[in-house]
Design an enzyme around this catalytic site. Sequence first.
Site, PDB file in Angstrom:
ATOM      1  N   ASP A  63      -2.173  40.631   5.741  1.00 11.57           N
ATOM      2  CA  ASP A  63      -2.156  42.027   5.305  1.00 11.57           C
ATOM      3  C   ASP A  63      -0.742  42.598   5.348  1.00 11.57           C
ATOM      4  OD1 ASP A  63      -4.834  41.876   4.981  1.00 11.57           O
ATOM      5  OD2 ASP A  63      -5.382  43.106   6.709  1.00 11.57           O
ATOM      6  N   ALA A  64       0.031  42.202   6.359  1.00 10.42           N
ATOM      7  CA  ALA A  64       1.388  42.729   6.498  1.00 10.42           C
ATOM      8  C   ALA A  64       2.262  42.307   5.322  1.00 10.42           C
ATOM      9  CB  ALA A  64       2.009  42.248   7.806  1.00 10.42           C
ATOM     10  N   TYR A 114       1.196  41.443   2.347  1.00 18.86           N
ATOM     11  CA  TYR A 114       0.690  42.116   1.151  1.00 18.86           C
ATOM     12  C   TYR A 114       1.191  43.560   1.102  1.00 18.86           C
ATOM     13  CZ  TYR A 114      -2.634  44.183  -2.152  1.00 18.86           C
ATOM     14  OH  TYR A 114      -3.201  44.858  -3.213  1.00 18.86           O
ATOM     15  N   ASP A 115       1.100  44.248   2.233  1.00 15.18           N
ATOM     16  CA  ASP A 115       1.587  45.634   2.287  1.00 15.18           C
ATOM     17  C   ASP A 115       3.076  45.706   1.965  1.00 15.18           C
ATOM     18  OD1 ASP A 115      -0.903  46.598   2.943  1.00 15.18           O
ATOM     19  OD2 ASP A 115      -0.542  46.562   5.106  1.00 15.18           O
ATOM     20  N   SER A 172      -8.502  53.669  -3.095  1.00 17.29           N
ATOM     21  CA  SER A 172      -8.026  53.157  -1.809  1.00 17.29           C
ATOM     22  C   SER A 172      -7.133  54.199  -1.154  1.00 17.29           C
ATOM     23  CB  SER A 172      -7.254  51.847  -2.014  1.00 17.29           C
ATOM     24  OG  SER A 172      -6.156  52.055  -2.866  1.00 17.29           O
ATOM     25  N   GLU A 217     -10.928  58.007  12.671  1.00 23.27           N
ATOM     26  CA  GLU A 217     -12.008  57.027  12.870  1.00 23.27           C
ATOM     27  C   GLU A 217     -11.451  55.621  12.675  1.00 23.27           C
ATOM     28  OE1 GLU A 217     -14.789  56.850   9.361  1.00 23.27           O
ATOM     29  OE2 GLU A 217     -13.607  58.606   8.790  1.00 23.27           O
ATOM     30  N   LYS A 238     -10.680  52.054  11.236  1.00 24.21           N
ATOM     31  CA  LYS A 238     -10.685  51.493   9.880  1.00 24.21           C
ATOM     32  C   LYS A 238     -11.321  50.105   9.954  1.00 24.21           C
ATOM     33  CE  LYS A 238      -7.712  50.438   5.922  1.00 24.21           C
ATOM     34  NZ  LYS A 238      -8.149  49.039   5.747  1.00 24.21           N
ATOM     35  N   ASP A 252     -12.519  46.529   9.144  1.00 27.44           N
ATOM     36  CA  ASP A 252     -11.963  45.465   8.292  1.00 27.44           C
ATOM     37  C   ASP A 252     -13.117  44.650   7.723  1.00 27.44           C
ATOM     38  OD1 ASP A 252     -10.201  43.848   7.002  1.00 27.44           O
ATOM     39  OD2 ASP A 252      -9.533  42.760   8.774  1.00 27.44           O
ATOM     40  N   GLU A 267     -18.717  50.303   4.891  1.00 34.87           N
ATOM     41  CA  GLU A 267     -18.115  48.977   5.015  1.00 34.87           C
ATOM     42  C   GLU A 267     -19.134  47.980   5.551  1.00 34.87           C
ATOM     43  OE1 GLU A 267     -14.018  47.577   4.343  1.00 34.87           O
ATOM     44  OE2 GLU A 267     -15.035  49.498   4.075  1.00 34.87           O
ATOM     45  N   TYR A 274     -19.457  55.965   6.091  1.00 36.20           N
ATOM     46  CA  TYR A 274     -18.433  56.936   6.473  1.00 36.20           C
ATOM     47  C   TYR A 274     -17.990  57.840   5.326  1.00 36.20           C
ATOM     48  CZ  TYR A 274     -15.560  53.106   4.594  1.00 36.20           C
ATOM     49  OH  TYR A 274     -15.048  52.108   3.809  1.00 36.20           O
ATOM     50  N   LYS A 307      -8.623  61.891   7.969  1.00 37.17           N
ATOM     51  CA  LYS A 307      -9.084  62.657   6.809  1.00 37.17           C
ATOM     52  C   LYS A 307      -9.102  64.147   7.157  1.00 37.17           C
ATOM     53  CE  LYS A 307     -12.238  58.913   5.432  1.00 37.17           C
ATOM     54  NZ  LYS A 307     -13.667  58.516   5.309  1.00 37.17           N
ATOM     55  N   LYS A 348      -2.155  51.959   9.911  1.00 29.17           N
ATOM     56  CA  LYS A 348      -2.421  50.544  10.171  1.00 29.17           C
ATOM     57  C   LYS A 348      -1.841  50.111  11.516  1.00 29.17           C
ATOM     58  CE  LYS A 348      -3.869  48.044   7.307  1.00 29.17           C
ATOM     59  NZ  LYS A 348      -3.353  47.519   6.030  1.00 29.17           N
ATOM     60  N   CYS A 359      -3.254  18.900  39.862  1.00 33.26           N
ATOM     61  CA  CYS A 359      -3.572  18.743  38.441  1.00 33.26           C
ATOM     62  C   CYS A 359      -5.061  18.954  38.202  1.00 33.26           C
ATOM     63  CB  CYS A 359      -3.158  17.353  37.974  1.00 33.26           C
ATOM     64  SG  CYS A 359      -3.666  16.973  36.282  1.00 33.26           S
ATOM     65  N   CYS A 365      -6.799  15.489  37.037  1.00 33.04           N
ATOM     66  CA  CYS A 365      -6.992  14.303  37.877  1.00 33.04           C
ATOM     67  C   CYS A 365      -6.911  14.584  39.370  1.00 33.04           C
ATOM     68  CB  CYS A 365      -5.973  13.219  37.507  1.00 33.04           C
ATOM     69  SG  CYS A 365      -4.264  13.632  37.939  1.00 33.04           S
ATOM     70  N   CYS A 414       2.180  17.193  36.677  1.00 26.95           N
ATOM     71  CA  CYS A 414       1.268  16.317  37.408  1.00 26.95           C
ATOM     72  C   CYS A 414       1.997  15.037  37.784  1.00 26.95           C
ATOM     73  CB  CYS A 414       0.056  16.000  36.524  1.00 26.95           C
ATOM     74  SG  CYS A 414      -0.964  14.649  37.128  1.00 26.95           S
ATOM     75  N   CYS A 434      -3.926   9.961  35.314  1.00 29.46           N
ATOM     76  CA  CYS A 434      -4.309  11.252  34.740  1.00 29.46           C
ATOM     77  C   CYS A 434      -4.845  11.071  33.323  1.00 29.46           C
ATOM     78  CB  CYS A 434      -3.103  12.197  34.719  1.00 29.46           C
ATOM     79  SG  CYS A 434      -3.505  13.839  34.097  1.00 29.46           S
TER      80      CYS A 434
END
Length: 714
Positions: free
Chosen positions: A42-43, A45-46, A91, A124, A126, A128, A183, A235, A299, A323, A428, A431, A446, A452
């Site tokens: 997402d980062a 893409y943003d 969006s 509120e 968000k 995903d 959602e 929502y 909002k 975000k 360890c 063993c 160890c 072991c």
Amino acid sequence: MSPKAVDSLSAEEAAAELARLAAEIAEHDLRYHAEDAPTISDADYDALRRRNLAIEQRFPDLVRDDSPSRKVGAAVSEKFGKVVHAVPMLSLDNAFADEDVTEWVARMRRFLRMDGGELPITAEPKIDGLSLSLRYENGRLVTAATRGDGAVGENVTANARTIADIPNVLSGDFPDVLEVRGEVYMGHVDFAELNRRNADAGKQTFANPRNAAAGSLRQLDTSITASRPLRFFAYAWGEVSKMPAETQTGMVEMLGRYGFRTNPLMKKFADVEGLLSQYHSIEENRATLGYDIDGVVYKVDSLELQQRLGFVSRSPRWAIAHKFAAEKAMTILNGIDIQVGRTGAMTPVARLTPVTVGGVVVTNATLHNEDYIRGIGNSGQPIREGRDIRIGDTVVVQRAGDVIPQILDIVPDKRPAGSVPYRFPETCPACGSHAVREDGEAVRRCTGGLICPAQAVERLRHFVSRNALDIEGLGEKQIEFFFHVDDPSLRIRSPADIFTLKGRQEKSLTKLENIEGFGALSARKLYAAIDERRRVEFWRFLHALGIRHVGETNAKRLARHFHSFKALREVGEQAVMPEGKGDPGNAAWQELRAVGGIGDIVAEAIVDFFDEEHNLAVVDALLAEVTPLDEQPVEVTSSPVAGKTVVFTGSLEKMSRDEAKAMAEKLGAKVAGSVSKKTDLVVAGPGAGSKLKQATQLGIEVIDEDQWFERVKQ
């Protein structure tokens, strides 16, 4: 190469980049919205969208008809019917910092010409998941559609009817026409169980709950959707024949009365400080929700003010999504496991309440070492302001690209009462052998290398390697086979098992020659190669044991000093290390320290090895099969190369490089890998290059292979 700064772009460059960004973002929209298989975080893409918008703001005349700033989602898939949204599903713009939220509120006040007074705003989580619009007529569900491109969505009505949170018939006093929006999502527990079932059945597993929810809703076979544990939060709304409330909070309350689940974390605030406080509270408690969120949505509460504020391009002015940092998240540390690596290094691993970070569900994270847990850095200085990490803490997890997730910090205010500092184990977990930490090292290891199970395969590979026992026919692939095979007559789990293989095979119905990849000839050759190593040089035997810091060079030093493995073992078992400054240790320790080139670190490693009963048991079993040959004392004073530093270079024709090295060392010479002013002699074979040239420049004596044999009279 980093993209060119927007301010430095020419108009021609800007136009070309806008075209590239439009195509790239459209491709990612298709993968995310239509195929439920995103290929970037997402980062990332943003970041693409932010760069596109920045270029458009600088070059408004170059805005394209297919600009991402004018589009929502992706085109509807051909496999579903189409539904035209009566009210477009737009969006939200994104905020990435507290300052962005403050500026958003200020912009709205300027637009509304509000110099003072309260501007109530809701906050509120968000969710995903996958956006869905549900149309009810006379209280009955008639259509369910995905967002699609915002104007036209996919008809998934039959699938939506299988979701328990979506009522087929509304309750209460509802409007004649009501489009409910929300959602579709999948909870963490249900997601993990779905992936487990799919993995057991050899089916596709999902990267995160959002992909799982989207893929489940967009099925042509409704029985598949019905079998998936999908949930729904309401929502928002689209077309409504008669509004039952005048505020955002009032409308969401009415949706609850109609039979929908609404989010209990939605709250109303009168100022920015309240919004940001709620944002950080939700972020800190994110892992406890049981479902994925990627931010907080704000909002304006008044529907009248929402109408006045209206829309900008693809987004409403009256709402914004704040975000979370895409590569970081907060979650709860449920436990700390210790993983033992193939070299015995013990690494603490955090077991976390699942949280999605960077598009991947994270359940584990590295804690590096015991100092890192205590709040101490590599330099010995405090990190995290000296805060330690404890089980039960709320922790900040980071995941960037393909880097293993790591815990960056804790949230001190959320530390549970009664928590105690974590105590790193001194044995360890694989063993039960002692775990030691050498001075100057951050890693605890160890000491039970030969027994072991976490180190077994790597130790066996080392045992048979070229500079150890050098057993031909036992390479990495063969060791893996013999270690993991189920048949006891073929299994090799310890060094001694190598030498009992032939005897076990003679009594077994399962024959190695019948195993794919072997055959009668290769089996005979392997047995012969093993038998050849039943008598082996002391230094090879010692090196093969894999004692920490005892490589080939130190093994030869110890062999030359003690002459027999028995003598070295006696000293190793009797040695008592100094307890502190001024304590010289006992006589055995002093003798071990007297070996040329052996310092405290190597000596301690030898003592630790022989102090471990498990190791002694393995050595005794091995000595029942293998005889380490005593190292014969060499009168080096009569050798013409005693005390000299020799370098071999080029292609030796009468002996291997290893044979040449062994011969020189037996004659009291030191063999170096590079030429320097300290080099006394260079033995050069055909093809000698830079080392020969350097020796000539330094005036060092150079002889060939025949001259070497003549000089040492071998």
